[in-house]
Structures are given as C-alpha cells and as structure tokens.
Design a protein around this motif. Structure first.
Motif, PDB file in Angstrom:
ATOM      1  N   ASP A 298      31.860  68.784  45.029  1.00 13.56           N
ATOM      2  CA  ASP A 298      32.995  69.100  45.900  1.00 13.56           C
ATOM      3  C   ASP A 298      32.967  68.251  47.172  1.00 13.56           C
ATOM      4  O   ASP A 298      33.981  67.700  47.589  1.00 13.56           O
ATOM      5  N   VAL A 299      31.793  68.150  47.769  1.00 12.67           N
ATOM      6  CA  VAL A 299      31.651  67.354  48.991  1.00 12.67           C
ATOM      7  C   VAL A 299      31.933  65.884  48.693  1.00 12.67           C
ATOM      8  O   VAL A 299      32.632  65.204  49.445  1.00 12.67           O
ATOM      9  N   SER A 300      31.410  65.407  47.583  1.00 13.92           N
ATOM     10  CA  SER A 300      31.642  64.017  47.188  1.00 13.92           C
ATOM     11  C   SER A 300      33.136  63.743  46.988  1.00 13.92           C
ATOM     12  O   SER A 300      33.648  62.702  47.415  1.00 13.92           O
ATOM     13  N   ASP A 301      33.825  64.679  46.366  1.00  8.78           N
ATOM     14  CA  ASP A 301      35.274  64.528  46.175  1.00  8.78           C
ATOM     15  C   ASP A 301      36.001  64.457  47.512  1.00  8.78           C
ATOM     16  O   ASP A 301      36.910  63.637  47.695  1.00  8.78           O
ATOM     17  N   ARG A 302      35.594  65.289  48.462  1.00  5.93           N
ATOM     18  CA  ARG A 302      36.230  65.280  49.790  1.00  5.93           C
ATOM     19  C   ARG A 302      36.004  63.953  50.500  1.00  5.93           C
ATOM     20  O   ARG A 302      36.896  63.436  51.171  1.00  5.93           O
ATOM     21  N   VAL A 303      34.812  63.381  50.347  1.00  3.15           N
ATOM     22  CA  VAL A 303      34.508  62.086  50.964  1.00  3.15           C
ATOM     23  C   VAL A 303      35.424  61.010  50.385  1.00  3.15           C
ATOM     24  O   VAL A 303      35.990  60.196  51.120  1.00  3.15           O
ATOM     25  N   VAL A 304      35.593  61.014  49.074  1.00  7.62           N
ATOM     26  CA  VAL A 304      36.461  60.029  48.430  1.00  7.62           C
ATOM     27  C   VAL A 304      37.896  60.181  48.914  1.00  7.62           C
ATOM     28  O   VAL A 304      38.567  59.188  49.229  1.00  7.62           O
ATOM     29  N   VAL A 305      38.391  61.407  49.003  1.00  8.42           N
ATOM     30  CA  VAL A 305      39.755  61.655  49.470  1.00  8.42           C
ATOM     31  C   VAL A 305      39.932  61.112  50.882  1.00  8.42           C
ATOM     32  O   VAL A 305      40.925  60.441  51.186  1.00  8.42           O
ATOM     33  N   GLU A 306      38.976  61.385  51.752  1.00 11.46           N
ATOM     34  CA  GLU A 306      39.072  60.902  53.134  1.00 11.46           C
ATOM     35  C   GLU A 306      39.042  59.383  53.209  1.00 11.46           C
ATOM     36  O   GLU A 306      39.719  58.785  54.031  1.00 11.46           O
ATOM     37  N   GLU A 307      38.259  58.750  52.336  1.00  8.91           N
ATOM     38  CA  GLU A 307      38.207  57.285  52.323  1.00  8.91           C
ATOM     39  C   GLU A 307      39.516  56.679  51.820  1.00  8.91           C
ATOM     40  O   GLU A 307      39.934  55.630  52.270  1.00  8.91           O
ATOM     41  N   GLU A 308      40.156  57.345  50.878  1.00  4.91           N
ATOM     42  CA  GLU A 308      41.383  56.821  50.284  1.00  4.91           C
ATOM     43  C   GLU A 308      42.631  57.155  51.098  1.00  4.91           C
ATOM     44  O   GLU A 308      43.659  56.493  50.959  1.00  4.91           O
ATOM     45  N   ARG A 309      42.556  58.158  51.939  1.00  3.08           N
ATOM     46  CA  ARG A 309      43.724  58.638  52.688  1.00  3.08           C
ATOM     47  C   ARG A 309      44.470  57.540  53.446  1.00  3.08           C
ATOM     48  O   ARG A 309      45.694  57.481  53.410  1.00  3.08           O
ATOM     49  N   PRO A 310      43.782  56.617  54.125  1.00  2.00           N
ATOM     50  CA  PRO A 310      44.515  55.604  54.897  1.00  2.00           C
ATOM     51  C   PRO A 310      45.233  54.556  54.035  1.00  2.00           C
ATOM     52  O   PRO A 310      46.109  53.852  54.527  1.00  2.00           O
ATOM     53  N   LYS A 311      44.866  54.459  52.780  1.00  5.68           N
ATOM     54  CA  LYS A 311      45.482  53.467  51.899  1.00  5.68           C
ATOM     55  C   LYS A 311      46.911  53.872  51.557  1.00  5.68           C
ATOM     56  O   LYS A 311      47.238  55.050  51.472  1.00  5.68           O
ATOM     57  N   ALA A 312      47.732  52.863  51.350  1.00  6.73           N
ATOM     58  CA  ALA A 312      49.133  53.112  50.988  1.00  6.73           C
ATOM     59  C   ALA A 312      49.199  53.786  49.615  1.00  6.73           C
ATOM     60  O   ALA A 312      48.409  53.483  48.716  1.00  6.73           O
ATOM     61  N   SER A 313      50.135  54.699  49.473  1.00  6.20           N
ATOM     62  CA  SER A 313      50.299  55.377  48.180  1.00  6.20           C
ATOM     63  C   SER A 313      51.475  54.751  47.439  1.00  6.20           C
ATOM     64  O   SER A 313      52.244  53.972  47.991  1.00  6.20           O
ATOM     65  N   ARG A 314      51.582  55.121  46.163  1.00  5.15           N
ATOM     66  CA  ARG A 314      52.715  54.633  45.371  1.00  5.15           C
ATOM     67  C   ARG A 314      53.210  55.766  44.480  1.00  5.15           C
ATOM     68  O   ARG A 314      52.447  56.693  44.171  1.00  5.15           O
ATOM     69  N   PRO A 315      54.439  55.694  44.063  1.00  4.64           N
ATOM     70  CA  PRO A 315      54.992  56.764  43.216  1.00  4.64           C
ATOM     71  C   PRO A 315      54.224  56.891  41.901  1.00  4.64           C
ATOM     72  O   PRO A 315      53.711  55.903  41.345  1.00  4.64           O
ATOM     73  N   LEU A 316      54.147  58.120  41.383  1.00  2.00           N
ATOM     74  CA  LEU A 316      53.431  58.383  40.137  1.00  2.00           C
ATOM     75  C   LEU A 316      53.994  57.566  38.985  1.00  2.00           C
ATOM     76  O   LEU A 316      53.248  57.006  38.184  1.00  2.00           O
ATOM     77  N   ARG A 317      55.314  57.470  38.908  1.00  2.00           N
ATOM     78  CA  ARG A 317      55.923  56.678  37.813  1.00  2.00           C
ATOM     79  C   ARG A 317      55.446  55.222  37.837  1.00  2.00           C
ATOM     80  O   ARG A 317      55.197  54.641  36.795  1.00  2.00           O
ATOM     81  N   GLU A 318      55.320  54.672  39.035  1.00  2.00           N
ATOM     82  CA  GLU A 318      54.847  53.284  39.178  1.00  2.00           C
ATOM     83  C   GLU A 318      53.404  53.167  38.693  1.00  2.00           C
ATOM     84  O   GLU A 318      53.030  52.225  38.011  1.00  2.00           O
ATOM     85  N   TYR A 319      52.581  54.140  39.066  1.00  2.00           N
ATOM     86  CA  TYR A 319      51.186  54.147  38.638  1.00  2.00           C
ATOM     87  C   TYR A 319      51.081  54.232  37.116  1.00  2.00           C
ATOM     88  O   TYR A 319      50.334  53.480  36.487  1.00  2.00           O
ATOM     89  N   ILE A 320      51.859  55.132  36.523  1.00  2.00           N
ATOM     90  CA  ILE A 320      51.836  55.314  35.059  1.00  2.00           C
ATOM     91  C   ILE A 320      52.305  54.041  34.367  1.00  2.00           C
ATOM     92  O   ILE A 320      51.721  53.622  33.368  1.00  2.00           O
ATOM     93  N   ALA A 321      53.344  53.431  34.888  1.00  2.00           N
ATOM     94  CA  ALA A 321      53.864  52.198  34.287  1.00  2.00           C
ATOM     95  C   ALA A 321      52.810  51.087  34.325  1.00  2.00           C
ATOM     96  O   ALA A 321      52.708  50.298  33.381  1.00  2.00           O
ATOM     97  N   ALA A 322      52.040  51.038  35.368  1.00  2.00           N
ATOM     98  CA  ALA A 322      51.019  50.006  35.502  1.00  2.00           C
ATOM     99  C   ALA A 322      49.855  50.226  34.542  1.00  2.00           C
ATOM    100  O   ALA A 322      49.178  49.276  34.159  1.00  2.00           O
ATOM    101  N   ARG A 323      49.643  51.453  34.141  1.00  2.00           N
ATOM    102  CA  ARG A 323      48.533  51.749  33.223  1.00  2.00           C
ATOM    103  C   ARG A 323      48.962  51.444  31.829  1.00  2.00           C
ATOM    104  O   ARG A 323      48.304  51.220  30.921  1.00  2.00           O
TER     105      ARG A 323
END
Length: 67
Positions: A42-67
């Motif tokens: 749980d703590v490890s997951d929170r650390v990852v979330v905090e590290e990723e928070r400042p990064k730009a996000s993208r729409p889910l559809r865009e992410y799925i299309a890229a995969r």
C-alpha cells in the motif's frame, strides 16, 4: 506533531541507528509477514502515485488506442 507521528519518528530514529545488517534483518522479517507485506505494498503504491502525479495525463481512450 501527533502521538502517532512521534512514535513513527522514534521508531525511524532507532532503525537508522542500527547497522545495515540489522536493518536488513528487520526488513526481511517485515517482508515475510503477510500483514506487513500488504502494508508495504500500500505504501509503495502511494509513493508511485505521488511520483506520477506531476506528469501530464491523457484520456483513457488514447491510452487504450496506443496499447
């Protein structure tokens, strides 16, 4: 500082005072304990979330299309 924060600070100070080998022994025991392992995950997951928070996000559809 809350009581819980003070206890955590004392524990961390004591942990830092141990030798590297003693620290590893304690962490290995924690990692082998099911309950503590879940807490670590749980703590490890929170650390990852905090590290990723400042990064730009993208729409889910865009992410799925890229995969």
């Amino acid at each position: 500082m809350t009581t819980q924060q003070a206890i955590a600070e004392v524990f961390l100070t004591a942990f830092r005072a141990l030798s590297r080998r003693e620290q590893e022994d304690i962490l290995n025991k924690i990692a082998r304990d099911r309950k503590f392992r879940r807490v670590l995950e749980d703590v490890s997951d929170r650390v990852v979330v905090e590290e990723e928070r400042p990064k730009a996000s993208r729409p889910l559809r865009e992410y799925i299309a890229a995969r």
